[in-house]
Motif scaffolding. Structure first.
Motif, PDB file in Angstrom:
ATOM      1  N   GLU A  35       0.821  -1.208   0.000  1.00 36.75           N
ATOM      2  CA  GLU A  35       0.000   0.000   0.000  1.00 36.75           C
ATOM      3  C   GLU A  35       0.853   1.256   0.000  1.00 36.75           C
ATOM      4  N   GLN A  36       1.971   1.242   0.713  1.00 36.71           N
ATOM      5  CA  GLN A  36       2.834   2.422   0.780  1.00 36.71           C
ATOM      6  C   GLN A  36       3.466   2.740  -0.568  1.00 36.71           C
ATOM      7  N   VAL A  37       3.890   1.710  -1.294  1.00 36.31           N
ATOM      8  CA  VAL A  37       4.620   1.925  -2.546  1.00 36.31           C
ATOM      9  C   VAL A  37       3.696   2.072  -3.743  1.00 36.31           C
ATOM     10  N   THR A  38       2.595   1.325  -3.766  1.00 36.31           N
ATOM     11  CA  THR A  38       1.752   1.296  -4.967  1.00 36.31           C
ATOM     12  C   THR A  38       0.376   1.922  -4.799  1.00 36.31           C
ATOM     13  N   ILE A  45      -3.064 -21.790 -12.359  1.00 38.22           N
ATOM     14  CA  ILE A  45      -3.295 -20.710 -11.399  1.00 38.22           C
ATOM     15  C   ILE A  45      -3.850 -19.441 -12.041  1.00 38.22           C
ATOM     16  N   LYS A  46      -4.092 -19.473 -13.322  1.00 36.05           N
ATOM     17  CA  LYS A  46      -4.447 -18.228 -14.016  1.00 36.05           C
ATOM     18  C   LYS A  46      -5.767 -17.634 -13.538  1.00 36.05           C
ATOM     19  N   ASN A  47      -6.654 -18.463 -12.976  1.00 34.64           N
ATOM     20  CA  ASN A  47      -7.946 -17.938 -12.513  1.00 34.64           C
ATOM     21  C   ASN A  47      -7.890 -17.394 -11.091  1.00 34.64           C
ATOM     22  N   THR A  48      -6.834 -17.709 -10.364  1.00 34.35           N
ATOM     23  CA  THR A  48      -6.741 -17.270  -8.970  1.00 34.35           C
ATOM     24  C   THR A  48      -5.616 -16.277  -8.721  1.00 34.35           C
ATOM     25  N   ALA A  49      -4.573 -16.327  -9.548  1.00 31.78           N
ATOM     26  CA  ALA A  49      -3.414 -15.458  -9.340  1.00 31.78           C
ATOM     27  C   ALA A  49      -3.612 -14.102 -10.003  1.00 31.78           C
ATOM     28  N   GLY A  50      -3.018 -13.087  -9.407  1.00 30.82           N
ATOM     29  CA  GLY A  50      -3.047 -11.742  -9.968  1.00 30.82           C
ATOM     30  C   GLY A  50      -1.755 -11.032  -9.655  1.00 30.82           C
ATOM     31  N   SER A  51      -1.673  -9.792 -10.051  1.00 28.35           N
ATOM     32  CA  SER A  51      -0.494  -8.982  -9.760  1.00 28.35           C
ATOM     33  C   SER A  51      -0.934  -7.679  -9.100  1.00 28.35           C
ATOM     34  N   VAL A  52      -0.042  -7.082  -8.337  1.00 27.57           N
ATOM     35  CA  VAL A  52      -0.358  -5.827  -7.657  1.00 27.57           C
ATOM     36  C   VAL A  52      -0.647  -4.743  -8.692  1.00 27.57           C
ATOM     37  N   LEU A  53       0.216  -4.635  -9.684  1.00 26.28           N
ATOM     38  CA  LEU A  53       0.052  -3.675 -10.768  1.00 26.28           C
ATOM     39  C   LEU A  53      -0.194  -4.434 -12.057  1.00 26.28           C
ATOM     40  N   ILE A  86      -1.666 -13.009   0.386  1.00 23.87           N
ATOM     41  CA  ILE A  86      -2.020 -11.594   0.242  1.00 23.87           C
ATOM     42  C   ILE A  86      -2.876 -11.428  -1.006  1.00 23.87           C
ATOM     43  N   PHE A  87      -3.975 -10.694  -0.856  1.00 22.30           N
ATOM     44  CA  PHE A  87      -4.900 -10.487  -1.966  1.00 22.30           C
ATOM     45  C   PHE A  87      -5.009  -9.008  -2.313  1.00 22.30           C
ATOM     46  N   CYS A  88      -5.030  -8.726  -3.591  1.00 29.11           N
ATOM     47  CA  CYS A  88      -5.342  -7.391  -4.111  1.00 29.11           C
ATOM     48  C   CYS A  88      -6.376  -7.571  -5.219  1.00 29.11           C
ATOM     49  N   ASN A  89      -7.412  -6.781  -5.179  1.00 34.83           N
ATOM     50  CA  ASN A  89      -8.462  -6.868  -6.202  1.00 34.83           C
ATOM     51  C   ASN A  89      -8.978  -8.299  -6.366  1.00 34.83           C
ATOM     52  N   GLU A  90      -9.174  -8.976  -5.228  1.00 41.74           N
ATOM     53  CA  GLU A  90      -9.755 -10.316  -5.165  1.00 41.74           C
ATOM     54  C   GLU A  90      -8.907 -11.388  -5.836  1.00 41.74           C
TER      55      GLU A  90
END
Length: 335
Positions: free
Chosen positions: A173-176, A233-241, A188-192
């Protein structure tokens, strides 16, 4: 802005992702031939643009391995700003390794009194919980392990994982400026979407129940891998940005994660982070399937009703019986 400038700016914004000439032409409202000509002019002008058949183009001039000096400089600035001395261990950076956790354990065998931080640009054998692999491609993620010697009873090991989870959320949260939540116990989850995982491993003494050492590994998907995530994992994994790659952002996130973890770890009597861990939970109120030995004997489904002060997951079964889970895994289900 010339066509060449437009193409260059587009490639910079696309970061590590390959962009097809057709997509670029459509988005910039120019012809494919104009895109090809601009790419050639940019390459002739010294820009390192990678072209791969059936993938497209990407600008690789800023794609690099983590920079240990920049990471250390960022940490120093954070310490100076907050007027803290955290005794940060030596940081070792590798272009690639099998597993940062395994490498940290090898260093422990060589010097069992030393604390250490291991960073890698990529992992060929990244580790997740229960023997799973952690996808660790080059250039887009953070792969880091902390070798520490906590003065902590092994029964309290979960607190270290929770401490790292809170530190990771604070750093992201501090950096992005992207909100981060925690799925008990170590995701850790971002945007579900799951963007990070934590794996703590250690050895303890039978005589006194204290740890000889602990290695806490953390992997964060900062940017979307240009080839995408693997099928499983493509349906569950995501990236911060999303797509943009900026090595300096990655260096800053490494530094902030290190700083935020040691900010908590160097103050072991302060357990206020536990309340933050509870508040960041993405599970409370949901029904889950439980993969743990005690629950499997009774019923594998329950409702999450809270997290206690020892970071155990409190679940309630249909018969209203409650249980505090200190280990295992859970997955959200419709029930």
């Amino acid at each position: 802005m010339t066509t060449k400038d437009k193409v260059l700016e587009y490639l910079k914004e696309s970061g590590a992702a390959f962009i097809s000439g057709q997509q670029m032409a459509k988005d910039l409202d120019i012809s494919r031939a104009a895109v090809w000509k601009a790419i050639k002019n940019l390459q002739s002008g010294g820009f390192n643009i990678e072209a791969v058949t059936n993938k497209g183009y990407r600008l690789v001039e800023h794609i690099d391995m983590p920079d240990g000096k920049k990471i250390k400089d960022y940490i120093d600035k954070l310490c100076e700003k907050d007027k803290k001395e955290l005794n940060i261990p030596e940081i070792l950076v590798f272009k690639e390794t099998g597993s940062t956790n395994d490498l940290a354990k090898k260093f422990y065998e060589e010097d069992n009194d030393k604390e250490l931080i291991i960073i890698a640009g990529s992992q060929t054998k990244g580790k997740g919980r229960r023997g799973r692999k952690f996808y660790s491609p080059d250039k887009t993620g953070l792969y880091i392990s902390f070798l520490i010697h906590p003065e902590l009873d092994y029964t309290k090991a979960i607190l270290l994982t929770c401490m790292m989870a809170v530190a990771a959320c604070r750093a992201i949260e501090q950096v992005t400026n992207v909100n981060a939540g925690i799925k008990w116990v170590n995701d850790i989850f971002c945007n579900e979407k799951k963007v990070a995982g934590i794996l703590a491993e250690g050895s303890s003494s039978i005589e006194d129940g204290r740890f000889s050492y602990v290695v806490i590994g953390t992997g964060i998907n900062l940017f979307m891998p240009y080839e995408g995530f693997p099928e499983e994992i493509k349906n569950t994994a995501g990236s911060v940005l999303s797509t943009s790659f900026d090595n300096d952002t990655r260096n800053e996130l490494y530094a902030t994660l290190i700083y935020r973890f040691f900010e908590l770890y160097r103050n072991p009597k302060d357990l206020s982070f536990v309340e933050e861990y509870k508040n960041r939970s993405v599970l409370i109120g949901n029904y889950v399937k439980i993969n743990s030995y005690s629950a499997a004997k009774e019923k594998a489904y329950a409702k999450v009703i809270g997290i206690d002060d020892e970071c155990r997951l409190i679940v309630e079964y249909d018969n209203k019986k409650t249980e505090a889970l200190s280990s295992g895994e859970v997955s959200v289900v419709k029930y």
